[in-house]
Structures are given as structure tokens and as C-alpha cells.
Scaffold this motif. Structure first.
Motif, PDB file in Angstrom:
ATOM      1  N   VAL A   1       7.810  24.464 -56.127  1.00  0.00           N
ATOM      2  CA  VAL A   1       6.552  24.848 -55.326  1.00  0.00           C
ATOM      3  C   VAL A   1       6.760  26.261 -54.786  1.00  0.00           C
ATOM      4  O   VAL A   1       7.757  26.494 -53.860  1.00  0.00           O
ATOM      5  CB  VAL A   1       6.341  23.731 -54.333  1.00  0.00           C
ATOM      6  CG1 VAL A   1       5.171  24.061 -53.577  1.00  0.00           C
ATOM      7  CG2 VAL A   1       6.244  22.335 -55.167  1.00  0.00           C
ATOM      8  N   ALA A   2       5.736  26.884 -54.955  1.00  0.00           N
ATOM      9  CA  ALA A   2       5.617  28.278 -54.020  1.00  0.00           C
ATOM     10  C   ALA A   2       4.207  28.523 -53.230  1.00  0.00           C
ATOM     11  O   ALA A   2       3.222  28.558 -53.891  1.00  0.00           O
ATOM     12  CB  ALA A   2       5.779  29.454 -55.025  1.00  0.00           C
ATOM     13  N   PRO A   3       4.367  28.068 -52.195  1.00  0.00           N
ATOM     14  CA  PRO A   3       3.146  28.521 -51.230  1.00  0.00           C
ATOM     15  C   PRO A   3       2.597  30.009 -51.490  1.00  0.00           C
ATOM     16  O   PRO A   3       3.762  30.813 -51.848  1.00  0.00           O
ATOM     17  CB  PRO A   3       3.495  28.157 -49.941  1.00  0.00           C
ATOM     18  CG  PRO A   3       4.826  27.211 -49.925  1.00  0.00           C
ATOM     19  CD  PRO A   3       5.294  27.729 -51.218  1.00  0.00           C
ATOM     20  N   ALA A   4       1.465  30.177 -51.227  1.00  0.00           N
ATOM     21  CA  ALA A   4       0.919  31.666 -51.244  1.00  0.00           C
ATOM     22  C   ALA A   4       0.080  31.983 -50.075  1.00  0.00           C
ATOM     23  O   ALA A   4      -0.629  31.486 -49.292  1.00  0.00           O
ATOM     24  CB  ALA A   4       0.229  31.752 -52.536  1.00  0.00           C
ATOM     25  N   MET A   5       0.286  33.460 -49.855  1.00  0.00           N
ATOM     26  CA  MET A   5      -0.751  34.173 -48.974  1.00  0.00           C
ATOM     27  C   MET A   5      -1.554  35.120 -49.413  1.00  0.00           C
ATOM     28  O   MET A   5      -1.117  35.857 -50.553  1.00  0.00           O
ATOM     29  CB  MET A   5       0.173  34.733 -47.815  1.00  0.00           C
ATOM     30  CG  MET A   5       1.117  33.614 -47.065  1.00  0.00           C
ATOM     31  SD  MET A   5       2.445  34.360 -46.148  1.00  0.00           S
ATOM     32  CE  MET A   5       1.554  35.154 -44.808  1.00  0.00           C
ATOM     33  N   GLU A   6      -2.812  35.467 -48.852  1.00  0.00           N
ATOM     34  CA  GLU A   6      -3.533  36.396 -49.696  1.00  0.00           C
ATOM     35  C   GLU A   6      -3.857  37.484 -48.633  1.00  0.00           C
ATOM     36  O   GLU A   6      -4.102  37.582 -47.342  1.00  0.00           O
ATOM     37  CB  GLU A   6      -5.082  35.656 -49.850  1.00  0.00           C
ATOM     38  CG  GLU A   6      -6.365  36.288 -50.387  1.00  0.00           C
ATOM     39  CD  GLU A   6      -5.985  37.094 -51.675  1.00  0.00           C
ATOM     40  OE1 GLU A   6      -5.393  38.140 -51.698  1.00  0.00           O
ATOM     41  OE2 GLU A   6      -6.361  36.308 -52.536  1.00  0.00           O
ATOM     42  N   THR A   7      -3.909  38.683 -49.124  1.00  0.00           N
ATOM     43  CA  THR A   7      -4.308  39.942 -48.300  1.00  0.00           C
ATOM     44  C   THR A   7      -5.498  40.845 -48.667  1.00  0.00           C
ATOM     45  O   THR A   7      -5.801  41.762 -48.320  1.00  0.00           O
ATOM     46  CB  THR A   7      -2.984  40.667 -48.414  1.00  0.00           C
ATOM     47  OG1 THR A   7      -2.684  41.511 -49.783  1.00  0.00           O
ATOM     48  CG2 THR A   7      -1.758  40.179 -47.761  1.00  0.00           C
ATOM     49  N   SER A   8      -6.232  40.324 -49.988  1.00  0.00           N
ATOM     50  CA  SER A   8      -7.417  40.953 -50.395  1.00  0.00           C
ATOM     51  C   SER A   8      -8.497  41.057 -49.295  1.00  0.00           C
ATOM     52  O   SER A   8      -8.508  40.183 -48.301  1.00  0.00           O
ATOM     53  CB  SER A   8      -7.820  40.253 -51.434  1.00  0.00           C
ATOM     54  OG  SER A   8      -7.071  40.267 -52.673  1.00  0.00           O
ATOM     55  N   ASN A   9      -9.513  41.877 -49.413  1.00  0.00           N
ATOM     56  CA  ASN A   9     -10.536  42.039 -48.473  1.00  0.00           C
ATOM     57  C   ASN A   9     -11.687  41.233 -48.771  1.00  0.00           C
ATOM     58  O   ASN A   9     -12.404  41.428 -49.838  1.00  0.00           O
ATOM     59  CB  ASN A   9     -11.091  43.642 -48.364  1.00  0.00           C
ATOM     60  CG  ASN A   9     -10.115  44.441 -47.735  1.00  0.00           C
ATOM     61  OD1 ASN A   9      -9.638  44.319 -46.711  1.00  0.00           O
ATOM     62  ND2 ASN A   9      -9.858  45.668 -48.291  1.00  0.00           N
ATOM     63  N   ILE A  10     -11.546  39.939 -48.213  1.00  0.00           N
ATOM     64  CA  ILE A  10     -12.609  38.887 -48.472  1.00  0.00           C
ATOM     65  C   ILE A  10     -13.644  38.861 -47.356  1.00  0.00           C
ATOM     66  O   ILE A  10     -13.223  38.750 -45.888  1.00  0.00           O
ATOM     67  CB  ILE A  10     -12.065  37.690 -48.704  1.00  0.00           C
ATOM     68  CG1 ILE A  10     -11.131  37.647 -49.993  1.00  0.00           C
ATOM     69  CG2 ILE A  10     -13.006  36.759 -48.739  1.00  0.00           C
ATOM     70  CD1 ILE A  10     -10.055  36.568 -50.262  1.00  0.00           C
ATOM     71  N   THR A  11     -14.782  38.915 -47.602  1.00  0.00           N
ATOM     72  CA  THR A  11     -15.917  38.778 -46.523  1.00  0.00           C
ATOM     73  C   THR A  11     -16.532  37.477 -46.664  1.00  0.00           C
ATOM     74  O   THR A  11     -16.659  36.560 -47.629  1.00  0.00           O
ATOM     75  CB  THR A  11     -16.818  39.808 -46.493  1.00  0.00           C
ATOM     76  OG1 THR A  11     -17.489  39.963 -47.837  1.00  0.00           O
ATOM     77  CG2 THR A  11     -16.150  41.342 -46.224  1.00  0.00           C
ATOM     78  N   GLY A  12     -17.416  37.251 -45.543  1.00  0.00           N
ATOM     79  CA  GLY A  12     -18.254  36.035 -45.522  1.00  0.00           C
ATOM     80  C   GLY A  12     -17.484  34.760 -45.169  1.00  0.00           C
ATOM     81  O   GLY A  12     -16.544  34.900 -44.439  1.00  0.00           O
ATOM     82  N   ASN A  13     -18.157  33.580 -45.806  1.00  0.00           N
ATOM     83  CA  ASN A  13     -17.456  32.334 -45.251  1.00  0.00           C
ATOM     84  C   ASN A  13     -16.087  32.284 -45.602  1.00  0.00           C
ATOM     85  O   ASN A  13     -15.349  31.326 -44.867  1.00  0.00           O
ATOM     86  CB  ASN A  13     -18.384  31.203 -45.709  1.00  0.00           C
ATOM     87  CG  ASN A  13     -19.620  31.163 -45.476  1.00  0.00           C
ATOM     88  OD1 ASN A  13     -20.085  31.613 -44.387  1.00  0.00           O
ATOM     89  ND2 ASN A  13     -20.722  30.538 -46.305  1.00  0.00           N
ATOM     90  N   GLU A  14     -15.487  33.023 -46.605  1.00  0.00           N
ATOM     91  CA  GLU A  14     -14.008  32.620 -46.879  1.00  0.00           C
ATOM     92  C   GLU A  14     -13.231  33.785 -46.394  1.00  0.00           C
ATOM     93  O   GLU A  14     -12.304  33.860 -46.678  1.00  0.00           O
ATOM     94  CB  GLU A  14     -13.834  32.595 -48.490  1.00  0.00           C
ATOM     95  CG  GLU A  14     -14.706  31.271 -49.314  1.00  0.00           C
ATOM     96  CD  GLU A  14     -14.329  31.173 -50.559  1.00  0.00           C
ATOM     97  OE1 GLU A  14     -13.964  32.147 -51.000  1.00  0.00           O
ATOM     98  OE2 GLU A  14     -14.373  30.013 -50.986  1.00  0.00           O
ATOM     99  N   ALA A  15     -13.663  34.744 -45.530  1.00  0.00           N
ATOM    100  CA  ALA A  15     -13.003  35.737 -44.942  1.00  0.00           C
ATOM    101  C   ALA A  15     -11.464  35.014 -44.301  1.00  0.00           C
ATOM    102  O   ALA A  15     -10.716  35.642 -44.240  1.00  0.00           O
ATOM    103  CB  ALA A  15     -13.610  36.576 -43.845  1.00  0.00           C
TER     104      ALA A  15
END
Length: 305
Positions: free
Chosen positions: A241-255
């Protein structure tokens, strides 16, 4: 005699620190441009060394039944191995596990296996990774029997891929990326005589899963992967199992699912917390970071190629 006690304690502390297993870091890389020149490869591998990243899931393009820029991909794998890093061939399309696409997907696996055989000893692919998101298709969104068929198609494709690799390339690991919510009760299905949650069927058929457990708070990430970790532990699935982290520029309700837009110190603090939480956990393979293009810009302010 008394002066030897601190020395012994220091030795024991040192041994404990050295033998503790902190989860390594992995990273998705999506663009061909990340590895198609020596300069681009050097920049990416230098960045990985700087950030302590030891594994790359590099997307591979296949056109006309051939790997695009195969020589550059070979160079990436060889140069990564020289630095002690591993590389997976990453493939992804929302419909590639649909039944009508199984033969094509298996052909692509054959192409990747043949490519890997030609690589030098000590510089091979670690495995094949599939980022397939069928929930983006109309068939999944229709729900009911249509969604159930999509799920069964997905599992049948994985079963065929596993069978092929076990026969022709058992050294290659099979991995997939999954959303954190495939462990919900609404995704319980019967497959090959067993009724389980969708993600548990998947775990039975791959070496490891990357979970898109994208949250800024470490406790939230831990909660999102708890079911899959518990299942891996129950089934004796190591490094699965590999948990993950996000660094993309996301706007709106999912920021809130990404660190894009918040200070990098928060990202580093969350990453350190997760690594501490999962130290010596035999079910954790690594912590995956999404993705090279955004991660490089986020951490060092320098755009990737």
C-alpha cells in the motif's frame, strides 16, 4: 565499568535509528519531455536526489505497437539505477480495462515486457503501473448493472495481466492507482466465487496499490488508507500500500485535496508526520507524490520541462 554504560546506550540508540524502516518516497511523472533529453533526465534525477525520492512511475507512450522514444526511456532507467532509484512503466486511460480493450492492453504489456528484457542487468524496470480511472466514464456514472460490468471488466483485465506476468515476467511487479473510496460498501462485488469490496479484489491481484488519499492533514490521509492497510495486514501482503499526496494547483470545492497554494512547510510537515506514522509498517511500500511537474514548481519554484 560505569563509563561503558553510556557508550553501550549510545550504540543501542544508533542501532535502533539505523534499523528503523522509514517509508521511501515515490513520484508520478507524466510527460515524455521529462526524460527525452539528457538534460531533462538529469534535472529530474537531481530533483529526486535532492528531495529523497527513490522511485519514479514514469508514463510511457506506446504508438503503432512500439514504445515512443524507447532509447531515452532506457537511458532514464539506467541512469536512475546508477543513483539507486527504481522506475515503473506507467500507463493510464479511463477505458483501457473495458472488456473490448483487454486485448490491446495485454499487447501493450507484452511490448513493455519485451522492452524490459533488452535492458541491461541491474537496470531493469521494477514493474508496470496502471492509473485507470473508470469512474470518469459514462458507463460507470450510469450506475447499476453498467457500473458492475465496468468493475468486473477491470478485475478480469487485472487477472489476465497477472497471469501473463507470472508466466512471462515474474520479476516485474504489477501495481495500480486507486481512489480511496473503492473500499465503500456500495462497491462490494462477487468475482471468481468471492464477494468482497472492489479494492480488496484488486489487492488480491496486484503487488501494490497507490491510493489517491489526497488530503492536507496527515490524520485524514491515515484514515483514508486504513481499510486497505488492514486488509493487506490480514492477508499478509507486504509492501502493498502506498498513500499519496497531491501538489497540483486545484481550485474550487476540491482545493483542499492539494497542497498547491499553501506554504511548502505545511507539505513537508505532513509528509514527515506520515513517514513517522508508517515507520516499520511492513504493509507500506512508499509514500507517492503527485506529480513531478507540479511538485518541482511547488518545492523549488522551478518549472519542470
Amino acid at each position: 565499568m560505569m563509563r561503558s554504560i553510556p557508550t553501550l546506550l549510545s550504540l543501542l540508540v544508533t542501532v535502533c535509528v539505523v534499523t528503523a524502516s522509514t517509508p521511501p518516497l515515490g513520484m508520478w511523472a507524466w510527460k515524455q519531455a521529462h526524460f527525452d533529453t539528457a538534460e531533462a533526465r538529469g534535472e529530474m534525477l537531481d530533483f529526486c536526489e535532492q528531495e529523497g525520492i527513490s522511485h519514479i512511475d514514469q508514463h510511457v507512450s506506446i504508438r503503432n505497437d512500439a514504445i515512443a522514444n524507447a532509447e531515452a526511456l532506457k537511458s532514464l532507467i539506467v541512469e536512475a539505477a546508477e543513483r539507486g532509484m527504481t522506475v515503473n512503466a506507467l500507463r493510464g486511460d479511463k477505458a483501457m480495462f473495458f472488456a473490448e480493450n483487454h486485448d490491446r492492453t495485454l499487447l501493450e504489456i507484452e511490448i513493455l515486457v519485451a522492452f524490459n528484457r533488452r535492458l541491461p542487468d541491474g537496470a531493469k524496470l521494477q514493474g508496470l503501473k496502471f492509473d485507470v480511472e473508470p469512474y470518469l466514464t459514462p458507463e460507470w456514472k450510469a450506475g447499476g448493472e453498467q457500473r458492475d460490468r465496468v468493475i468486473l471488466d477491470y478485475l478480469n483485465c487485472l487477472a489476465r495481466a497477472r497471469a501473463y506476468l507470472e508466466t512471462h515476467a515474474p520479476e516485474l511487479k504489477l501495481a495500480v492507482d486507486v481512489p480511496f473510496w473503492w473500499d465503500n460498501d456500495e462497491y462490494v462485488v462477487r468475482f471468481e466465487g468471492r464477494t468482497k469490496r472492489f479494492v480488496h479484489h484488486i489487492q488480491d491481484r496486484v503487488d501494490w496499490i497507490g491510493i489517491m488519499s489526497y488530503r492536507r492533514e496527515p490524520d485524514a490521509t491515515v484514515r483514508l488508507v486504513a481499510d486497505e492497510l488492514a486488509y493487506a495486514s490480514k492477508q499478509g501482503l507486504r509492501r502493498a500500500v502506498a498513500p499519496a499526496m497531491e501538489t497540483s494547483n486545484i481550485t474550487g470545492n476540491e482545493a483542499h485535496i492539494s497542497f498547491g497554494g499553501v506554504p511548502s512547510e505545511q507539505f513537508r510537515a505532513t509528509l514527515a508526520s506520515l513517514r513517522a506514522t508508517y515507520t516499520d509498517n511492513p504493509q507500506i511500500r512508499c509514500i507517492m507524490l503527485h506529480h513531478y511537474g507540479s511538485l518541482r514548481t511547488y518545492l523549488i519554484g522551478d518549472s519542470a520541462v
